[in-house]
Each structure stands twice: as structure tokens, then as C-alpha cells.
Design a protein around this motif. Structure first.
Motif, mmCIF file in Angstrom:
data_model
loop_
_atom_site.group_PDB
_atom_site.id
_atom_site.type_symbol
_atom_site.label_atom_id
_atom_site.label_comp_id
_atom_site.label_asym_id
_atom_site.label_seq_id
_atom_site.Cartn_x
_atom_site.Cartn_y
_atom_site.Cartn_z
ATOM 1 N N GLY A 73 -9.023 -57.330 -58.298
ATOM 2 C CA GLY A 73 -8.569 -57.645 -56.949
ATOM 3 C C GLY A 73 -8.795 -56.472 -56.012
ATOM 4 O O GLY A 73 -9.915 -56.006 -55.829
ATOM 5 N N ASP A 74 -7.702 -55.953 -55.443
ATOM 6 C CA ASP A 74 -7.802 -54.867 -54.465
ATOM 7 C C ASP A 74 -7.826 -53.474 -55.082
ATOM 8 O O ASP A 74 -7.946 -52.494 -54.347
ATOM 9 N N ALA A 224 -4.574 -66.172 -54.981
ATOM 10 C CA ALA A 224 -5.596 -65.157 -54.722
ATOM 11 C C ALA A 224 -5.575 -64.658 -53.281
ATOM 12 O O ALA A 224 -6.316 -63.728 -52.943
ATOM 13 N N HIS A 227 -4.499 -60.845 -53.383
ATOM 14 C CA HIS A 227 -5.436 -59.940 -54.053
ATOM 15 C C HIS A 227 -4.766 -58.682 -54.589
ATOM 16 O O HIS A 227 -5.455 -57.716 -54.932
ATOM 17 N N SER A 228 -3.453 -58.646 -54.633
ATOM 18 C CA SER A 228 -2.761 -57.468 -55.151
ATOM 19 C C SER A 228 -1.346 -57.848 -55.544
ATOM 20 O O SER A 228 -0.815 -58.878 -55.121
#
Length: 275
Positions: A73-74, A224, A227-228
């Protein structure tokens, strides 16, 4: 009283257990944790449980170590832990800044209590996770959605305990302050607040637990889009059939929650030694 205090200062046999008690507590916790981990490993190994159903503790630890330098993700693992802590802090602080003054005011001003209580009783009966879809509609997949869900989870115990704390103040203390000419603000800050601290801090501890659990649920529902976050890692583990990732994120969630409670318990003991 003076003799007792002197005896306590010089009696090393009485001080020794107090010094050794934290060490004994840590040893008990460590032994119990090791026993459960060993049982987990034995079940998976002896019963030949598939790794995608329940991985071994070694697999989970290895996955967490790998996550510290690989990007999902991030960012890496510490980015996800930091984002979750940041979201939680914002939501919890907002609940404290609204819940504590409002609870005190409701306990101190009866008309305000009569006005707010019906709405609050309705509000607190709604599960915090039920607000997540509406938070997504109102704020989108942004930090605002998670903060709002945390706020809805942490607010009720904080407000209730602030209200109960101010209502349980000894009337004798209030009468004594009035007889000395104390103004309402002075009675609230110098009599009500110190007297209500034990009850108030208990509500804050419950609010921390509620808010932390609600954050993870909100991150999972956000999917999603965030993303973190630790909830996002659980979702990734589910979608990619990496049970060791999902369980590793759950282990971190539990560890951070225990850490929060331990730190707050230490703070409670420091702030209300007299309670």
C-alpha cells in the motif's frame, strides 16, 4: 502517624516486595504468553493445519519482519502502524474535548442534562461500526471517516463517566467551597474535577479500548481506499490469502491496545495516588 512513616522508610523487608512485584508480574505475563504461543505452535504442527488456514507463530513473526522493509500500500509496516495511531489520536482527542466538558456540564446544569440526555441515549445505543458506511458517504475514503467512527466509539464512556464523576462529588466539599465564597467555575475546577478524576480516568480507559477497536473496523470497511493502516493490512491478507499477514496485523493491534491500557493505568496511578 509519624512513627508509621519512619518505620516504613527504614523497614527494607516491607519495601522489598513492592520493588519485586512488577518483576513478578512481568514474569507471570511472559510465562502465560509463552504457554499460549507454544500451544498455538503445537496445534498447527501436530494437526498439520494448512498455512493458509492458520500459520505457525514463526511464520507470523517472519512475515512481520519482512513487512518492516517491504512496501504494501502506502509503505512498510511502520507507516501503517503510524497512520493507525494518528487516526486514533485525532478521534480520541476529539471525544475527550467534547465528552468531558459536556459530561461535566450535564452533571452541573440540570436543564442541559434534560435536553441532551434523550439524544445521547439514542446515539450511544447505535454500534460505532454502523456509522462507518455513513462516514464513508460523508467524508469519503479519507481520514475524516476513520476519525468520525473513533469519535462515536470513544465518546459515550467518556461522557457518561464525566457525568457520573461530577454527580458523585461529596456534597460536603461543595458546601464547604460555597461557604468560602467559591464561584461556580472555581468549584468545578478545584473541587469537582479533582474529586471526579478516578471515575473520569476509568471512562477514558474504556474510551481508548472502544476507539481503538472501532478504528480497525473502519479501516477494514474503507477497504483499499485508505491504502494504509493495520485494518488495511488485515484486508490485504484476506484478499491475497496471506493468513500470516492478517494474523500478524491482529497481533500488532492487540499489542498496541495493551500498550495503551498499560500506559494509561500508569498515568492513573500517578494522577490519583490518593484514590
Amino acid at each position: 502517624m509519624l512513627i508509621d512513616s519512619v518505620a516504613f522508610s527504614f523497614d527494607l523487608s516491607r519495601r522489598a516486595p513492592a520493588i519485586q512485584q512488577p518483576m513478578a508480574t512481568w514474569l507471570r505475563v511472559g510465562a502465560a504468553s509463552a504457554l499460549w504461543i507454544l500451544l498455538w505452535w503445537a496445534i498447527v504442527t501436530l494437526l498439520h493445519v494448512p498455512a493458509d488456514f492458520l500459520p505457525t507463530p514463526v511464520s507470523v513473526v517472519r512475515k512481520l519482519f519482512t513487512m518492516t522493509y517491504t512496501v504494501t500500500g502506502d509503505g512498510a509496516l511502520w507507516v501503517h502502524v503510524g497512520r493507525s495511531l494518528y487516526r486514533f489520536t485525532l478521534g480520541f482527542v476529539l471525544a475527550v474535548f467534547i465528552g468531558v466538558p459536556l459530561g461535566f456540564a450535564m452533571g452541573y446544569v440540570r436543564p442541559l442534562n434534560n435536553l441532551v440526555s434523550p439524544l445521547f441515549e439514542f446515539f450511544r445505543c447505535i454500534p460505532p461500526i454502523a456509522w462507518a458506511p455513513f462516514a464513508m458517504l460523508w467524508f469519503g475514503a479519507s481520514i475524516g471517516a476513520q476519525v468520525f467512527v473513533i469519535f462515536t466509539a470513544a465518546l459515550p464512556p467518556i461522557l457518561i463517566n464525566a457525568y457520573k464523576g461530577i454527580k458523585l462529588v461529596d456534597p460536603g466539599l461543595i458546601n464547604a467551597a460555597r461557604s468560602l465564597g467559591a464561584k461556580p467555575a472555581t468549584m468545578l475546577l478545584e473541587v469537582g474535577l479533582p474529586s471526579s478524576l478516578p471515575v473520569l480516568i476509568a471512562g477514558l480507559r474504556i474510551g481508548i479500548a472502544n476507539g481503538w477497536m472501532a478504528l480497525v473496523g473502519a479501516e477494514i470497511i474503507a477497504g483499499a481506499g485508505t491504502h494504509s493502516g493495520l485494518g488495511f493490512l488485515i484486508l490485504v491478507g484476506q484478499d491475497t490469502l496471506q493468513a500470516n499477514l492478517a494474523i500478524g496485523a491482529m497481533v500488532l493491534i492487540g499489542a498496541v491496545g495493551v500498550g495503551f491500557d498499560w500506559l494509561f493505568l500508569k498515568l492513573q496511578k500517578r494522577m490519583v495516588r490518593w484514590a
